[in-house]
Motif scaffolding. Structure first.
Motif, mmCIF file in Angstrom:
data_model
loop_
_atom_site.group_PDB
_atom_site.id
_atom_site.type_symbol
_atom_site.label_atom_id
_atom_site.label_comp_id
_atom_site.label_asym_id
_atom_site.label_seq_id
_atom_site.Cartn_x
_atom_site.Cartn_y
_atom_site.Cartn_z
ATOM 1 N N HIS A 52 0.904 -1.163 0.026
ATOM 2 C CA HIS A 52 0.019 0.153 -0.060
ATOM 3 C C HIS A 52 0.864 1.479 0.176
ATOM 4 C CE1 HIS A 52 -3.873 2.125 1.953
ATOM 5 N NE2 HIS A 52 -3.338 2.542 0.797
ATOM 6 N N THR A 53 0.885 2.179 -0.992
ATOM 7 C CA THR A 53 1.912 2.958 -1.437
ATOM 8 C C THR A 53 1.251 4.371 -1.522
ATOM 9 O OG1 THR A 53 3.642 1.527 -2.262
ATOM 10 C CG2 THR A 53 3.922 3.943 -2.540
ATOM 11 N N ASP B 147 9.097 8.724 -6.317
ATOM 12 C CA ASP B 147 8.376 9.147 -7.061
ATOM 13 C C ASP B 147 7.878 8.060 -8.286
ATOM 14 O OD1 ASP B 147 6.622 11.455 -7.900
ATOM 15 O OD2 ASP B 147 7.763 11.429 -9.712
ATOM 16 N N GLN B 148 9.031 7.693 -8.665
ATOM 17 C CA GLN B 148 8.893 6.877 -10.050
ATOM 18 C C GLN B 148 8.211 5.352 -9.624
ATOM 19 O OE1 GLN B 148 12.262 6.225 -12.527
ATOM 20 N NE2 GLN B 148 13.338 8.229 -11.511
ATOM 21 N N ILE B 149 8.714 4.777 -8.334
ATOM 22 C CA ILE B 149 8.088 3.545 -8.056
ATOM 23 C C ILE B 149 6.779 3.784 -7.680
ATOM 24 C CG2 ILE B 149 8.186 1.980 -6.098
ATOM 25 C CD1 ILE B 149 11.307 2.624 -6.089
ATOM 26 N N ALA B 150 6.413 4.906 -6.878
ATOM 27 C CA ALA B 150 5.120 5.030 -6.426
ATOM 28 C C ALA B 150 3.917 5.070 -7.566
ATOM 29 C CB ALA B 150 5.063 6.270 -5.461
ATOM 30 N N GLU B 151 4.262 5.890 -8.473
ATOM 31 C CA GLU B 151 3.543 6.031 -9.545
ATOM 32 C C GLU B 151 3.318 4.871 -10.261
ATOM 33 O OE1 GLU B 151 3.409 8.490 -13.918
ATOM 34 O OE2 GLU B 151 5.198 9.161 -12.525
ATOM 35 N N SER B 152 4.140 4.182 -10.441
ATOM 36 C CA SER B 152 4.045 2.649 -11.040
ATOM 37 C C SER B 152 3.178 1.680 -10.329
ATOM 38 C CB SER B 152 5.289 2.002 -11.478
ATOM 39 O OG SER B 152 5.068 0.706 -11.832
ATOM 40 N N ILE C 56 16.060 3.040 -0.009
ATOM 41 C CA ILE C 56 15.598 3.363 -1.384
ATOM 42 C C ILE C 56 16.035 2.449 -2.048
ATOM 43 C CG2 ILE C 56 17.190 4.959 -2.085
ATOM 44 C CD1 ILE C 56 13.149 4.886 -2.864
ATOM 45 N N GLU C 57 17.276 1.841 -2.207
ATOM 46 C CA GLU C 57 17.750 0.712 -2.910
ATOM 47 C C GLU C 57 16.925 -0.422 -2.726
ATOM 48 O OE1 GLU C 57 21.817 0.392 -3.335
ATOM 49 O OE2 GLU C 57 22.296 2.332 -4.112
ATOM 50 N N GLU C 58 16.614 -0.728 -1.429
ATOM 51 C CA GLU C 58 16.069 -2.233 -1.234
ATOM 52 C C GLU C 58 14.486 -2.011 -1.658
ATOM 53 O OE1 GLU C 58 16.624 -2.831 2.768
ATOM 54 O OE2 GLU C 58 18.965 -3.241 2.611
ATOM 55 N N PHE C 59 13.915 -0.701 -1.355
ATOM 56 C CA PHE C 59 12.551 -0.652 -1.920
ATOM 57 C C PHE C 59 12.436 -0.683 -3.178
ATOM 58 C CE2 PHE C 59 9.119 2.411 -2.678
ATOM 59 C CZ PHE C 59 7.859 1.579 -1.938
ATOM 60 N N ALA C 60 13.395 -0.308 -3.897
ATOM 61 C CA ALA C 60 13.243 -0.409 -5.572
ATOM 62 C C ALA C 60 13.659 -1.787 -5.982
ATOM 63 C CB ALA C 60 14.465 0.430 -6.139
ATOM 64 N N VAL C 61 14.483 -2.682 -5.158
ATOM 65 C CA VAL C 61 14.590 -3.898 -5.713
ATOM 66 C C VAL C 61 13.443 -4.978 -5.235
ATOM 67 C CG1 VAL C 61 15.970 -6.084 -5.084
ATOM 68 C CG2 VAL C 61 17.242 -3.876 -5.353
ATOM 69 N N PHE C 62 12.689 -4.754 -4.308
ATOM 70 C CA PHE C 62 11.563 -5.544 -3.993
ATOM 71 C C PHE C 62 10.314 -5.160 -4.735
ATOM 72 C CE2 PHE C 62 13.839 -6.542 -0.029
ATOM 73 C CZ PHE C 62 13.808 -7.913 -0.149
ATOM 74 N N SER C 63 10.269 -3.631 -4.967
ATOM 75 C CA SER C 63 9.220 -3.270 -5.974
ATOM 76 C C SER C 63 9.356 -4.124 -7.332
ATOM 77 C CB SER C 63 9.287 -2.004 -6.041
ATOM 78 O OG SER C 63 8.776 -1.144 -4.883
ATOM 79 N N SER C 64 10.640 -4.203 -8.065
ATOM 80 C CA SER C 64 11.005 -4.806 -9.104
ATOM 81 C C SER C 64 10.654 -6.379 -8.951
ATOM 82 C CB SER C 64 12.469 -4.693 -9.554
ATOM 83 O OG SER C 64 12.666 -5.569 -10.613
ATOM 84 N N LEU D 31 6.262 -4.697 -9.507
ATOM 85 C CA LEU D 31 5.319 -3.587 -9.380
ATOM 86 C C LEU D 31 6.086 -2.341 -9.905
ATOM 87 C CD1 LEU D 31 4.524 -4.066 -5.591
ATOM 88 C CD2 LEU D 31 2.800 -4.590 -7.410
ATOM 89 N N TRP D 32 7.195 -2.475 -10.496
ATOM 90 C CA TRP D 32 8.086 -1.295 -10.994
ATOM 91 C C TRP D 32 9.369 -1.777 -11.665
ATOM 92 C CZ3 TRP D 32 13.117 0.101 -9.505
ATOM 93 C CH2 TRP D 32 13.627 1.120 -9.975
ATOM 94 N N LYS D 33 9.791 -1.462 -12.818
ATOM 95 C CA LYS D 33 11.107 -1.559 -13.273
ATOM 96 C C LYS D 33 11.798 -0.077 -13.635
ATOM 97 C CE LYS D 33 9.806 -2.630 -18.021
ATOM 98 N NZ LYS D 33 9.850 -3.649 -19.007
ATOM 99 N N PRO D 34 13.151 -0.191 -13.635
ATOM 100 C CA PRO D 34 13.726 0.952 -13.641
ATOM 101 C C PRO D 34 13.976 1.157 -15.156
ATOM 102 C CG PRO D 34 15.281 -0.786 -13.254
ATOM 103 C CD PRO D 34 13.950 -1.293 -12.918
ATOM 104 N N ASN D 35 13.730 2.415 -15.502
ATOM 105 C CA ASN D 35 13.775 2.652 -17.131
ATOM 106 C C ASN D 35 15.366 2.545 -17.674
ATOM 107 O OD1 ASN D 35 14.170 4.243 -19.686
ATOM 108 N ND2 ASN D 35 12.416 5.493 -18.985
#
Length: 231
Positions: free
Chosen positions: A2-3, A108-113, A191-199, A203-207
């Motif tokens: 929930h973001t 911002d990128q992750i939350a939007e996704s 933020i790196e761990e949040f991004a890795v688990f989002s991937s 739920l998100w992937k880096p551009n």
């Protein structure tokens, strides 16, 4: 996961600094109590130890804010403008400011996704304690459950780090250099761990074309994580 569109830590910062943003005395009281507690304990115990001691308090306040995130939608513009002013400021904490700006940029990128993938927002019972949620996660079957807890913890650490950062920027909290260095590292790791688990949860992937150094580091960590999980 929930973001909220804006990190909960920044919603807390905004409510703490400007009570006119939102007129709910109960919530404002909880925000002030938590931030004051963070101030007192960080001065006494340092950045890392304080995170562990206030995790349940922050977890419960996050539940309340995320469950009622629709009430803050009209605040998004005001909060983004306030954050933007911080981005444009020159402070004496350059490394911390860089970490703060990059963390917000990536969040911002992750939350939007994430938000775009959920038509309905899940909710968590407000009476839940942090340890209750941990126990529930550990009881779930399957491999996926073991990744949810570190995902949650990374987002809690990120919110905490953002709160501490702004207290330092505003000269409400003064820490020695070693503690500020610990905070920079906590921001980066969370933020790196949040991004890795989002991937991991798709739920998100880096551009691919994003060459921001922090994004590049995240891409490396995603690759290493996927290799480790496959093994």
């Amino acid at each position: 996961m929930h973001t909220t569109k804006i990190p909960v830590g920044e919603i807390i910062n905004s409510l703490y600094k400007n009570e006119t943003f939102y007129r709910d005395e109960s919530l404002l009281g909880e925000v002030k109590k938590l931030v004051d507690l963070i101030l007192i304990r960080t001065k006494k115990d340092g950045v890392d130890k304080t995170l562990q001691s206030i995790k349940n308090d922050l977890f419960k306040l996050r539940i309340k804010i995320t469950n009622e995130s629709h009430l803050f939608e009209n605040l998004n513009g005001k909060i983004q403008n306030r954050i933007g002013l911080q981005f444009n400021e020159t402070t004496k904490y350059k490394d911390l400011e860089t970490a703060f700006v990059n963390s917000i940029y990536i969040y911002d990128q992750i939350a939007e996704s994430i938000i775009s993938k959920f038509l309905e927002k899940p909710s968590i019972p407000q009476q839940f304690e942090y340890e209750d949620y941990v126990g529930l996660l550990k009881s779930l079957p399957g491999q996926e459950s073991q990744f949810i807890l570190p995902y949650l913890n990374s987002s809690i650490a990120l919110d905490y780090s953002l709160i501490i950062s702004e207290l330092i920027f505003d000269d409400e909290l003064k820490l020695k250099k070693s503690e500020i260095d610990s905070l920079v590292l906590l921001l980066k790791n969370s933020i790196e761990e949040f991004a890795v688990f989002s991937s991991k949860f798709e739920l998100w992937k880096p551009n691919d074309r994003d060459e921001n150094q922090w994004i590049r580091n995240i891409k490396i960590r995603i690759g290493l994580f996927e290799t480790t999980v496959v093994r």
